[in-house]
Design an enzyme around this catalytic site. Structure first.
Site, PDB file in Angstrom:
ATOM      1  N   ARG A  37       8.328   2.450   4.221  1.00  0.00           N
ATOM      2  CA  ARG A  37       7.612   1.749   3.145  1.00  0.00           C
ATOM      3  C   ARG A  37       8.270   0.412   2.799  1.00  0.00           C
ATOM      4  O   ARG A  37       7.585  -0.531   2.386  1.00  0.00           O
ATOM      5  CB  ARG A  37       7.529   2.656   1.900  1.00  0.00           C
ATOM      6  CG  ARG A  37       6.633   2.104   0.781  1.00  0.00           C
ATOM      7  CD  ARG A  37       6.460   3.128  -0.333  1.00  0.00           C
ATOM      8  NE  ARG A  37       5.503   2.718  -1.352  1.00  0.00           N
ATOM      9  CZ  ARG A  37       5.835   2.301  -2.581  1.00  0.00           C
ATOM     10  NH1 ARG A  37       7.094   2.250  -2.954  1.00  0.00           N
ATOM     11  NH2 ARG A  37       4.887   1.947  -3.445  1.00  0.00           N
ATOM     12  N   ILE A  63       1.155  -2.447  -4.061  1.00  0.00           N
ATOM     13  CA  ILE A  63       1.191  -1.328  -3.118  1.00  0.00           C
ATOM     14  C   ILE A  63       1.155  -0.095  -4.024  1.00  0.00           C
ATOM     15  O   ILE A  63       1.899  -0.001  -5.001  1.00  0.00           O
ATOM     16  CB  ILE A  63       2.461  -1.380  -2.225  1.00  0.00           C
ATOM     17  CG1 ILE A  63       2.511  -0.197  -1.243  1.00  0.00           C
ATOM     18  CG2 ILE A  63       3.753  -1.464  -3.020  1.00  0.00           C
ATOM     19  CD1 ILE A  63       3.626  -0.351  -0.169  1.00  0.00           C
ATOM     20  N   SER A  64       0.233   0.841  -3.747  1.00  0.00           N
ATOM     21  CA  SER A  64       0.056   1.975  -4.652  1.00  0.00           C
ATOM     22  C   SER A  64       1.309   2.845  -4.703  1.00  0.00           C
ATOM     23  O   SER A  64       2.117   2.862  -3.772  1.00  0.00           O
ATOM     24  CB  SER A  64      -1.127   2.844  -4.199  1.00  0.00           C
ATOM     25  OG  SER A  64      -2.319   2.100  -4.198  1.00  0.00           O
ATOM     26  N   GLN A  65       1.415   3.587  -5.789  1.00  0.00           N
ATOM     27  CA  GLN A  65       2.516   4.540  -5.973  1.00  0.00           C
ATOM     28  C   GLN A  65       2.434   5.605  -4.869  1.00  0.00           C
ATOM     29  O   GLN A  65       1.342   6.115  -4.587  1.00  0.00           O
ATOM     30  CB  GLN A  65       2.335   5.182  -7.345  1.00  0.00           C
ATOM     31  CG  GLN A  65       3.430   6.124  -7.736  1.00  0.00           C
ATOM     32  CD  GLN A  65       3.167   6.726  -9.114  1.00  0.00           C
ATOM     33  OE1 GLN A  65       2.320   6.253  -9.874  1.00  0.00           O
ATOM     34  NE2 GLN A  65       3.887   7.772  -9.431  1.00  0.00           N
TER      35      GLN A  65
END
Ligand code: SAH
Length: 213
Positions: A37, A63-65
């Site tokens: 990530r 960027i999503s959790q």
């Protein structure tokens, strides 16, 4: 930037946190363990990459959790070869998770900068969606419909009709619906005319924006 044992260790912990928060699909957890990530974010934010938090990626987007990504991926019930449409490519992290699950992925992004960046970046990591499209996700992708699954990764003020229409019978649409706060919603298509709706609590996303042209 490199991927090191230290990063791998941090990812393993992240996957454990995501599991503790309620995601049980091992394939999804393995994808979290595997995908670097930190490479999807600016190098100066490397230390934040393996916290379970959303993070800015430029162009006012995030960027999503990881928990959210995992939760949505689990709801989608991706099988090997499933044809999946993703709305909101963003950093490409969710796209990478879908590819790790064996999906054939079509992904749409409306922000030119992000589209260009992620279009170049994902293949460098070996992640190859079937198609990356610069366009408006409200319209879906009629040329490739119907889909086994559709996942929306921006907060939708309402459920776009074309997305419902482009779902196979038996298919699943996972979409956060709402303005300031969104309710994670799953629609399953029971027949050409029947949908079943399930709701899974509140999340916060950047808004799904409509193009005015
Ligand atoms: N899946 C991404 C999440 C990015 S945030 C990730 O893991 O990084 C949501 C993304 O949806 C943003 O990049 C935003 O530009 C995009 N978006 C918003 N409205 C859209 C629309 N109508 N069509 C396509 N993409 C849209």
């Amino acid at each position: 930037m490199k991927d090191t044992y230290r990063h791998q260790g941090m990812r393993k912990k992240l996957a454990e946190i995501v599991e503790q928060k309620g995601v049980s699909d091992k394939r999804v957890l393995n994808a979290i363990k595997k995908i670097p990530r930190h490479l999807f974010m600016d190098s100066s934010f490397e230390e934040h990459a393996y916290q379970d938090k959303a993070f800015p990626i430029g162009a006012s987007q995030t960027i999503s959790q990881p928990f959210t990504v995992a939760f949505q991926s689990e709801l989608l019930e991706v099988k090997k070869g499933s044809k999946i449409l993703e709305i909101g490519t963003g950093s490409g992290y969710q796209t990478a998770v879908l590819l790790e699950l064996g999906a054939q992925v079509y992904t749409i992004e409306r922000q030119k900068e992000l589209f260009k960046k992620t279009n170049l970046f994902l293949p460098k990591l070996g992640y190859k969606p079937k198609q990356m499209i610069f366009g408006d996700g409200y319209k879906g992708l009629v040329s490739q419909a119907p889909f086994d699954g559709i996942i929306v990764t921006a907060g939708a003020p309402f459920v776009p009709k074309p997305l419902m229409a482009q779902l196979k019978v038996g298919g699943r649409l996972v979409i956060p619906v709402g303005d300031d706060v969104q309710v994670m919603t799953l629609y399953t298509r029971k027949s050409p005319k029947e949908f079943e709706k399930f709701e899974y609590g509140e999340f916060r996303f950047v808004p799904m924006l409509e193009d005015k042209n």
